[in-house]
Motif scaffolding. Structure first.
Motif, PDB file in Angstrom:
ATOM      1  N   GLU A 148       0.825  -1.218   0.000  1.00  0.00           N
ATOM      2  CA  GLU A 148       0.000   0.000   0.000  1.00  0.00           C
ATOM      3  C   GLU A 148       0.854   1.259   0.000  1.00  0.00           C
ATOM      4  N   ALA A 149       1.946   1.263   0.763  1.00  0.00           N
ATOM      5  CA  ALA A 149       2.824   2.437   0.811  1.00  0.00           C
ATOM      6  C   ALA A 149       3.496   2.662  -0.542  1.00  0.00           C
ATOM      7  N   GLU A 150       3.961   1.593  -1.169  1.00  0.00           N
ATOM      8  CA  GLU A 150       4.609   1.731  -2.470  1.00  0.00           C
ATOM      9  C   GLU A 150       3.595   2.132  -3.541  1.00  0.00           C
ATOM     10  N   ALA A 151       2.400   1.569  -3.474  1.00  0.00           N
ATOM     11  CA  ALA A 151       1.359   1.918  -4.443  1.00  0.00           C
ATOM     12  C   ALA A 151       0.967   3.389  -4.307  1.00  0.00           C
ATOM     13  N   ALA A 152       0.850   3.879  -3.074  1.00  0.00           N
ATOM     14  CA  ALA A 152       0.512   5.288  -2.852  1.00  0.00           C
ATOM     15  C   ALA A 152       1.617   6.196  -3.393  1.00  0.00           C
ATOM     16  N   ALA A 153       2.871   5.807  -3.187  1.00  0.00           N
ATOM     17  CA  ALA A 153       4.000   6.583  -3.713  1.00  0.00           C
ATOM     18  C   ALA A 153       4.002   6.565  -5.242  1.00  0.00           C
ATOM     19  N   ASP A 154       3.636   5.442  -5.831  1.00  0.00           N
ATOM     20  CA  ASP A 154       3.547   5.343  -7.291  1.00  0.00           C
ATOM     21  C   ASP A 154       2.491   6.306  -7.839  1.00  0.00           C
ATOM     22  N   VAL A 155       1.365   6.431  -7.136  1.00  0.00           N
ATOM     23  CA  VAL A 155       0.298   7.344  -7.560  1.00  0.00           C
ATOM     24  C   VAL A 155       0.793   8.781  -7.524  1.00  0.00           C
ATOM     25  N   VAL A 156       1.425   9.162  -6.429  1.00  0.00           N
ATOM     26  CA  VAL A 156       1.944  10.532  -6.297  1.00  0.00           C
ATOM     27  C   VAL A 156       2.979  10.814  -7.393  1.00  0.00           C
ATOM     28  N   ALA A 157       3.841   9.854  -7.675  1.00  0.00           N
ATOM     29  CA  ALA A 157       4.854  10.025  -8.719  1.00  0.00           C
ATOM     30  C   ALA A 157       4.201  10.157 -10.096  1.00  0.00           C
ATOM     31  N   LYS A 158       3.186   9.352 -10.371  1.00  0.00           N
ATOM     32  CA  LYS A 158       2.492   9.414 -11.660  1.00  0.00           C
ATOM     33  C   LYS A 158       1.805  10.764 -11.833  1.00  0.00           C
ATOM     34  N   ILE A 159       1.194  11.268 -10.772  1.00  0.00           N
ATOM     35  CA  ILE A 159       0.541  12.577 -10.831  1.00  0.00           C
ATOM     36  C   ILE A 159       1.582  13.659 -11.132  1.00  0.00           C
ATOM     37  N   ALA A 160       2.736  13.571 -10.497  1.00  0.00           N
ATOM     38  CA  ALA A 160       3.804  14.571 -10.698  1.00  0.00           C
ATOM     39  C   ALA A 160       4.298  14.593 -12.139  1.00  0.00           C
ATOM     40  N   GLU A 161       4.192  13.481 -12.856  1.00  0.00           N
ATOM     41  CA  GLU A 161       4.635  13.396 -14.247  1.00  0.00           C
ATOM     42  C   GLU A 161       3.654  14.008 -15.239  1.00  0.00           C
ATOM     43  N   MET A 162       2.426  14.258 -14.813  1.00  0.00           N
ATOM     44  CA  MET A 162       1.386  14.730 -15.729  1.00  0.00           C
ATOM     45  C   MET A 162       1.645  16.164 -16.175  1.00  0.00           C
ATOM     46  N   PRO A 163       1.158  16.501 -17.377  1.00  0.00           N
ATOM     47  CA  PRO A 163       1.213  17.905 -17.806  1.00  0.00           C
ATOM     48  C   PRO A 163       0.466  18.784 -16.792  1.00  0.00           C
ATOM     49  N   ASP A 164       0.836  20.046 -16.715  1.00  0.00           N
ATOM     50  CA  ASP A 164       0.326  20.942 -15.673  1.00  0.00           C
ATOM     51  C   ASP A 164      -1.191  20.904 -15.482  1.00  0.00           C
ATOM     52  N   ALA A 165      -1.962  21.035 -16.549  1.00  0.00           N
ATOM     53  CA  ALA A 165      -3.422  21.090 -16.415  1.00  0.00           C
ATOM     54  C   ALA A 165      -3.961  19.808 -15.762  1.00  0.00           C
ATOM     55  N   ASP A 166      -3.483  18.655 -16.215  1.00  0.00           N
ATOM     56  CA  ASP A 166      -3.921  17.381 -15.636  1.00  0.00           C
ATOM     57  C   ASP A 166      -3.389  17.209 -14.220  1.00  0.00           C
ATOM     58  N   ARG A 167      -2.143  17.602 -14.003  1.00  0.00           N
ATOM     59  CA  ARG A 167      -1.521  17.440 -12.688  1.00  0.00           C
ATOM     60  C   ARG A 167      -2.297  18.200 -11.618  1.00  0.00           C
ATOM     61  N   VAL A 168      -2.681  19.445 -11.910  1.00  0.00           N
ATOM     62  CA  VAL A 168      -3.435  20.252 -10.940  1.00  0.00           C
ATOM     63  C   VAL A 168      -4.752  19.552 -10.577  1.00  0.00           C
ATOM     64  N   LEU A 169      -5.470  19.061 -11.570  1.00  0.00           N
ATOM     65  CA  LEU A 169      -6.728  18.357 -11.311  1.00  0.00           C
ATOM     66  C   LEU A 169      -6.479  17.072 -10.526  1.00  0.00           C
ATOM     67  N   ALA A 170      -5.490  16.296 -10.937  1.00  0.00           N
ATOM     68  CA  ALA A 170      -5.201  15.016 -10.276  1.00  0.00           C
ATOM     69  C   ALA A 170      -4.778  15.217  -8.827  1.00  0.00           C
ATOM     70  N   GLU A 171      -3.987  16.254  -8.559  1.00  0.00           N
ATOM     71  CA  GLU A 171      -3.582  16.542  -7.180  1.00  0.00           C
ATOM     72  C   GLU A 171      -4.790  16.852  -6.309  1.00  0.00           C
ATOM     73  N   ARG A 172      -5.719  17.657  -6.833  1.00  0.00           N
ATOM     74  CA  ARG A 172      -6.921  18.004  -6.064  1.00  0.00           C
ATOM     75  C   ARG A 172      -7.793  16.768  -5.838  1.00  0.00           C
ATOM     76  N   VAL A 173      -7.996  15.986  -6.893  1.00  0.00           N
ATOM     77  CA  VAL A 173      -8.808  14.771  -6.758  1.00  0.00           C
ATOM     78  C   VAL A 173      -8.169  13.838  -5.740  1.00  0.00           C
ATOM     79  N   HIS A 174      -6.865  13.663  -5.817  1.00  0.00           N
ATOM     80  CA  HIS A 174      -6.150  12.789  -4.878  1.00  0.00           C
ATOM     81  C   HIS A 174      -6.369  13.268  -3.432  1.00  0.00           C
ATOM     82  N   ALA A 175      -6.218  14.555  -3.206  1.00  0.00           N
ATOM     83  CA  ALA A 175      -6.395  15.110  -1.858  1.00  0.00           C
ATOM     84  C   ALA A 175      -7.834  14.922  -1.371  1.00  0.00           C
ATOM     85  N   ILE A 176      -8.795  15.136  -2.245  1.00  0.00           N
ATOM     86  CA  ILE A 176     -10.210  15.009  -1.867  1.00  0.00           C
ATOM     87  C   ILE A 176     -10.549  13.557  -1.547  1.00  0.00           C
ATOM     88  N   VAL A 177     -10.117  12.644  -2.408  1.00  0.00           N
ATOM     89  CA  VAL A 177     -10.432  11.226  -2.209  1.00  0.00           C
ATOM     90  C   VAL A 177      -9.785  10.713  -0.927  1.00  0.00           C
TER      91      VAL A 177
END
Length: 160
Positions: free
Chosen positions: A50-79
């Motif tokens: 679970e810890a590695e999977a969560a880190a993988d999600v954060v890393a994948k979000i960081a790789e996204m283009p700015d517009a997608d990254r901003v949305l993904a970061e907010r969705v991640h925080a909300i969920v």
């Protein structure tokens, strides 16, 4: 190619044009999913997984283009704030949130499949049933206070 082969490759509308199968983006997503499954099978304890999977999600979000990254970061925080029982994981190369290993909801970036908007989707595991028909995916172009409240309500309901 025989006539029978050609017939099986036509479009649903019956056009004579050959169907090319999966798009390059779909093939890439399937390859990512295979890599995710392989990586998950190598992990040891549930907590480590679970810890590695969560880190993988954060890393994948960081790789996204700015517009997608901003949305993904907010969705991640909300969920994660509103449905702490959901475990972040990658699913076809996109952030997803699972309950007992089964994906409940996911974020799909617009850039991944070259679409006009990002998507917040819910699987059949999500408890969102409303009569005979209900939405299972939502287009996202921004996350303002109203959208944030709606996402929070949906993910809480999805795991109830």
């Amino acid at each position: 190619m025989t006539a029978a082969d050609n017939a099986s490759h036509t479009t649903a509308a019956g056009d004579d044009a050959a169907h090319e199968g999966f798009t390059p983006e779909e093939r890439a997503a399937m390859k990512e999913h295979a890599q995710e499954l392989k990586k998950a099978s190598r992990r040891r304890s549930r907590a480590e997984k679970e810890a590695e999977a969560a880190a993988d999600v954060v890393a994948k979000i960081a790789e996204m283009p700015d517009a997608d990254r901003v949305l993904a970061e907010r969705v991640h925080a909300i969920v994660t704030a509103n449905a702490p029982t959901l475990a972040p994981k990658l699913w076809y190369g996109m952030p997803a949130y699972a309950l007992d290993g089964k994906v409940v909801c996911f974020f799909q970036s617009a850039s991944k499949f070259k679409t006009r908007y990002a998507t917040l989707g819910f699987s059949d595991v999500a408890a969102l049933d409303e009569g005979a028909m209900w939405p299972a995916a939502y287009a996202l172009t921004e996350v303002n206070a109203e959208v944030e409240a709606r996402i929070a309500e949906l993910v809480r309901r999805a795991v109830s």
